[in-house]
Design an enzyme around this catalytic site. Sequence first.
Site, PDB file in Angstrom:
ATOM      1  N   CYS A   1      -0.479   4.128   2.573  1.00 51.74           N
ATOM      2  CA  CYS A   1      -0.505   3.936   4.028  1.00 51.74           C
ATOM      3  C   CYS A   1      -0.265   2.469   4.358  1.00 51.74           C
ATOM      4  CB  CYS A   1      -1.795   4.470   4.618  1.00 51.74           C
ATOM      5  SG  CYS A   1      -3.289   4.027   3.707  1.00 51.74           S
ATOM      6  N   SER A   2      -1.294   1.731   4.726  1.00 48.90           N
ATOM      7  CA  SER A   2      -1.065   0.339   5.113  1.00 48.90           C
ATOM      8  C   SER A   2      -2.312  -0.505   4.877  1.00 48.90           C
ATOM      9  CB  SER A   2      -0.648   0.272   6.580  1.00 48.90           C
ATOM     10  OG  SER A   2      -1.631   0.899   7.389  1.00 48.90           O
ATOM     11  N   CYS A   3      -3.041  -0.265   3.797  1.00 48.43           N
ATOM     12  CA  CYS A   3      -4.238  -1.056   3.491  1.00 48.43           C
ATOM     13  C   CYS A   3      -3.853  -2.523   3.353  1.00 48.43           C
ATOM     14  CB  CYS A   3      -4.900  -0.543   2.209  1.00 48.43           C
ATOM     15  SG  CYS A   3      -5.485   1.154   2.401  1.00 48.43           S
TER      16      CYS A   3
ATOM     17  N   CYS B   1       0.901  -1.153   0.000  1.00 50.67           N
ATOM     18  CA  CYS B   1       0.000   0.000   0.000  1.00 50.67           C
ATOM     19  C   CYS B   1       0.937   1.200   0.000  1.00 50.67           C
ATOM     20  CB  CYS B   1      -0.912   0.048   1.219  1.00 50.67           C
ATOM     21  SG  CYS B   1      -1.802   1.620   1.288  1.00 50.67           S
TER      22      CYS B   1
HETATM   23 FE    FE Z   1      -3.381   2.110   2.824  1.00 49.59          FE
END
Ligand code: FE
Length: 195
Positions: free
Chosen positions: A104-106, A101
């Site tokens: 961010c951190s999906c 991602c």
């Molecule tokens: Fe994300």
Amino acid sequence: MSDMQPGIDLATRTEALESLLVERGLADAKTVETFIGIYETQVGPMNGAKVVAKAWTDPEYKERLLSDGTAAVAELGFKGPQGEHIVVLENTATEHNVVVCTLCSCYPWPLLGLPPSWYKDSAYRSRVVKEPRAVLAEWGTELGPDVAVKVHDSSSEVRYFILPERPAGTESLSEEELAGLVTRDAMVGVTKVAS
Ligand code: FE
């Protein structure tokens, strides 16, 4: 970037809690504790490993998984926050997919739990896009020139999940034994599953 700081897990948890609280209209401390407990003990890579092992042993399930990931993982009871819009990509001898991602951190929480710190690290997020083969090699995943490497950017719209290649020599293993071989890192695509 805040990614490198130790407080990030707390931030991720807070986000998870908010989703649940908003969704259900609840806001008491006990609910909060319960939700943290679920992500610590009941939701994690073991869920994704069950999906992979089923796909390896049931061709019809694999077909459903690759055509509608969200519905197919829900068949096994895996759904919830960050479990919407799951797209499953198959790694084969000639094509290797890896997930990031970049924003961010999906991450597909119902299948893998909360993301590991390296997945949130800005170095991984930028480098895997620019030089995927070099990053994969650092994970011990050496890919020949005949293997196509594809990087997929997860987001709130689509959360990618990798169906790793079934390792050779595992024909006699049960679905449960196969699930035991599948690692989180292989389901993100930075490694392969070893027999
Ligand atoms: Fe994300």
